[in-house]
Design a protein around this motif. Structure first.
Motif, PDB file in Angstrom:
ATOM      1  N   ALA A  56     -15.944   3.565  25.664  1.00 28.89           N
ATOM      2  CA  ALA A  56     -16.651   4.278  26.736  1.00 28.89           C
ATOM      3  C   ALA A  56     -16.451   3.585  28.080  1.00 28.89           C
ATOM      4  O   ALA A  56     -16.264   4.235  29.113  1.00 28.89           O
ATOM      5  CB  ALA A  56     -18.136   4.370  26.399  1.00 28.89           C
ATOM      6  N   LEU A  57     -16.484   2.242  28.065  1.00 27.40           N
ATOM      7  CA  LEU A  57     -16.240   1.513  29.314  1.00 27.40           C
ATOM      8  C   LEU A  57     -14.845   1.815  29.841  1.00 27.40           C
ATOM      9  O   LEU A  57     -14.641   2.018  31.044  1.00 27.40           O
ATOM     10  CB  LEU A  57     -16.397   0.000  29.070  1.00 27.40           C
ATOM     11  CG  LEU A  57     -17.836  -0.503  28.896  1.00 27.40           C
ATOM     12  CD1 LEU A  57     -17.825  -1.880  28.233  1.00 27.40           C
ATOM     13  CD2 LEU A  57     -18.546  -0.556  30.237  1.00 27.40           C
ATOM     14  N   TYR A  58     -13.892   1.857  28.927  1.00 32.09           N
ATOM     15  CA  TYR A  58     -12.505   2.106  29.341  1.00 32.09           C
ATOM     16  C   TYR A  58     -12.340   3.555  29.811  1.00 32.09           C
ATOM     17  O   TYR A  58     -11.684   3.814  30.829  1.00 32.09           O
ATOM     18  CB  TYR A  58     -11.561   1.797  28.178  1.00 32.09           C
ATOM     19  CG  TYR A  58     -10.127   1.620  28.596  1.00 32.09           C
ATOM     20  CD1 TYR A  58      -9.750   0.578  29.430  1.00 32.09           C
ATOM     21  CD2 TYR A  58      -9.137   2.494  28.151  1.00 32.09           C
ATOM     22  CE1 TYR A  58      -8.427   0.407  29.827  1.00 32.09           C
ATOM     23  CE2 TYR A  58      -7.813   2.333  28.537  1.00 32.09           C
ATOM     24  CZ  TYR A  58      -7.467   1.287  29.373  1.00 32.09           C
ATOM     25  OH  TYR A  58      -6.160   1.129  29.761  1.00 32.09           O
ATOM     26  N   ASN A  70     -19.739  11.054  37.932  1.00 30.33           N
ATOM     27  CA  ASN A  70     -20.459  11.486  36.735  1.00 30.33           C
ATOM     28  C   ASN A  70     -19.688  12.633  36.084  1.00 30.33           C
ATOM     29  O   ASN A  70     -18.640  13.044  36.594  1.00 30.33           O
ATOM     30  CB  ASN A  70     -21.898  11.907  37.073  1.00 30.33           C
ATOM     31  CG  ASN A  70     -21.942  12.879  38.224  1.00 30.33           C
ATOM     32  OD1 ASN A  70     -21.044  13.720  38.347  1.00 30.33           O
ATOM     33  ND2 ASN A  70     -22.943  12.773  39.061  1.00 30.33           N
ATOM     34  N   LEU A  71     -20.207  13.116  34.964  1.00 33.88           N
ATOM     35  CA  LEU A  71     -19.535  14.184  34.232  1.00 33.88           C
ATOM     36  C   LEU A  71     -20.269  15.493  34.429  1.00 33.88           C
ATOM     37  O   LEU A  71     -21.492  15.515  34.487  1.00 33.88           O
ATOM     38  CB  LEU A  71     -19.498  13.855  32.732  1.00 33.88           C
ATOM     39  CG  LEU A  71     -18.877  12.522  32.319  1.00 33.88           C
ATOM     40  CD1 LEU A  71     -18.836  12.429  30.797  1.00 33.88           C
ATOM     41  CD2 LEU A  71     -17.485  12.361  32.906  1.00 33.88           C
ATOM     42  N   GLY A  77     -18.433  24.535  26.732  1.00 29.17           N
ATOM     43  CA  GLY A  77     -18.932  23.561  25.762  1.00 29.17           C
ATOM     44  C   GLY A  77     -17.845  22.609  25.292  1.00 29.17           C
ATOM     45  O   GLY A  77     -18.037  21.867  24.324  1.00 29.17           O
ATOM     46  N   ALA A  78     -16.704  22.634  25.971  1.00 28.43           N
ATOM     47  CA  ALA A  78     -15.612  21.715  25.629  1.00 28.43           C
ATOM     48  C   ALA A  78     -15.910  20.338  26.214  1.00 28.43           C
ATOM     49  O   ALA A  78     -16.924  20.126  26.884  1.00 28.43           O
ATOM     50  CB  ALA A  78     -14.285  22.246  26.178  1.00 28.43           C
ATOM     51  N   CYS A  79     -14.999  19.416  26.004  1.00 28.53           N
ATOM     52  CA  CYS A  79     -15.165  18.063  26.547  1.00 28.53           C
ATOM     53  C   CYS A  79     -15.306  18.122  28.070  1.00 28.53           C
ATOM     54  O   CYS A  79     -14.509  18.796  28.741  1.00 28.53           O
ATOM     55  CB  CYS A  79     -13.943  17.223  26.167  1.00 28.53           C
ATOM     56  SG  CYS A  79     -14.032  15.544  26.831  1.00 28.53           S
ATOM     57  N   PRO A  80     -16.281  17.403  28.637  1.00 30.37           N
ATOM     58  CA  PRO A  80     -16.446  17.421  30.101  1.00 30.37           C
ATOM     59  C   PRO A  80     -15.276  16.760  30.830  1.00 30.37           C
ATOM     60  O   PRO A  80     -15.206  16.849  32.059  1.00 30.37           O
ATOM     61  CB  PRO A  80     -17.756  16.647  30.313  1.00 30.37           C
ATOM     62  CG  PRO A  80     -17.927  15.828  29.083  1.00 30.37           C
ATOM     63  CD  PRO A  80     -17.300  16.590  27.969  1.00 30.37           C
ATOM     64  N   LEU A  81     -14.384  16.136  30.100  1.00 29.62           N
ATOM     65  CA  LEU A  81     -13.223  15.507  30.733  1.00 29.62           C
ATOM     66  C   LEU A  81     -11.996  16.407  30.718  1.00 29.62           C
ATOM     67  O   LEU A  81     -10.923  16.017  31.171  1.00 29.62           O
ATOM     68  CB  LEU A  81     -12.919  14.181  30.032  1.00 29.62           C
ATOM     69  CG  LEU A  81     -14.075  13.186  30.174  1.00 29.62           C
ATOM     70  CD1 LEU A  81     -13.919  12.040  29.211  1.00 29.62           C
ATOM     71  CD2 LEU A  81     -14.171  12.695  31.599  1.00 29.62           C
ATOM     72  N   LEU A  82     -12.168  17.591  30.203  1.00 30.30           N
ATOM     73  CA  LEU A  82     -11.078  18.568  30.223  1.00 30.30           C
ATOM     74  C   LEU A  82     -11.030  19.209  31.606  1.00 30.30           C
ATOM     75  O   LEU A  82     -12.026  19.751  32.082  1.00 30.30           O
ATOM     76  CB  LEU A  82     -11.332  19.623  29.140  1.00 30.30           C
ATOM     77  CG  LEU A  82     -10.181  20.554  28.787  1.00 30.30           C
ATOM     78  CD1 LEU A  82      -8.979  19.776  28.257  1.00 30.30           C
ATOM     79  CD2 LEU A  82     -10.641  21.568  27.741  1.00 30.30           C
ATOM     80  N   LEU A 137     -19.277  11.334  22.779  1.00 34.49           N
ATOM     81  CA  LEU A 137     -18.472  11.068  23.982  1.00 34.49           C
ATOM     82  C   LEU A 137     -19.230  11.226  25.299  1.00 34.49           C
ATOM     83  O   LEU A 137     -19.281  10.291  26.107  1.00 34.49           O
ATOM     84  CB  LEU A 137     -17.240  11.988  23.944  1.00 34.49           C
ATOM     85  CG  LEU A 137     -16.244  11.924  25.094  1.00 34.49           C
ATOM     86  CD1 LEU A 137     -14.828  12.200  24.587  1.00 34.49           C
ATOM     87  CD2 LEU A 137     -16.596  12.887  26.205  1.00 34.49           C
ATOM     88  N   ALA A 138     -19.785  12.399  25.551  1.00 35.86           N
ATOM     89  CA  ALA A 138     -20.353  12.665  26.881  1.00 35.86           C
ATOM     90  C   ALA A 138     -21.518  11.728  27.183  1.00 35.86           C
ATOM     91  O   ALA A 138     -21.600  11.156  28.279  1.00 35.86           O
ATOM     92  CB  ALA A 138     -20.788  14.121  26.991  1.00 35.86           C
TER      93      ALA A 138
END
Ligand code: SF4
Length: 152
Positions: A56-58, A70-71, A77-82, A137-138
């Motif tokens: 998570a830090l990385y 922030n995210l 509802g997919a990954c917030p990093l997409l 993840l989130a």
């Protein structure tokens, strides 16, 4: 997760996380990630990556490097990093679970016996950093971003 204070050094996970990810890439396991990103749609994949604190830090470094603090939840509802372009916005910093492919099209999940030693290293790093084991993840990335907003 430990609470930072002005005297508490910011944890540095980089060396060990990079070594773990490099060791994974060096494994002779045929996988073919073409960034189809189906695995990033957690409802479709039926799976949400669980991250240790080092991961998570990385990953948070990747978020900061992309200029975010922030995210934001993904509308599907997919990954917030997409990203809006359908690509992972932190691909070089993506966590271990995203590298070990719960994506069937890329070859399916790595057999645990082939990566058990690397999982143990992630768990050992988690303990060293004061983590609480794997977390979704989130939530864990958000927590890292809010606790260490200026981490380099
Ligand atoms: S971190 Fe990147 S690769 Fe992993 S699920 Fe999110 S968008 Fe997909």
């Amino acid at each position: 997760m430990p609470r930072p204070s002005s005297r508490q050094p910011v944890p540095d996970e980089r060396e060990e996380i990079r070594a773990i990810y490099a060791a994974l890439e060096a494994r002779p396991l045929p996988r073919d990630c073409q960034m189809r990103t189906r695995c990033c749609h957690f409802r479709l994949a039926g799976h949400t990556p669980m991250l240790t604190l080092g991961e998570a830090l990385y990953a948070a470094r990747g978020v900061r490097a992309s200029g975010r603090k922030n995210l934001k939840p993904h509308p599907d509802g997919a990954c917030p990093l997409l990203g809006q372009d359908g690509r992972c916005t932190i691909y070089q910093h993506r966590p271990f679970g995203c590298r070990t492919h719960f994506c069937q099209a890329a070859g399916g999940m790595y057999p645990r016996k082939h990566v058990a030693d690397l999982i143990q290293r992630l768990e050992a790093l988690d303990e060293k950093l004061g983590g609480e084991g794997g977390r979704p993840l989130a939530g864990i990335i958000e927590e890292v971003l809010s606790k260490w907003p200026k981490k380099s």
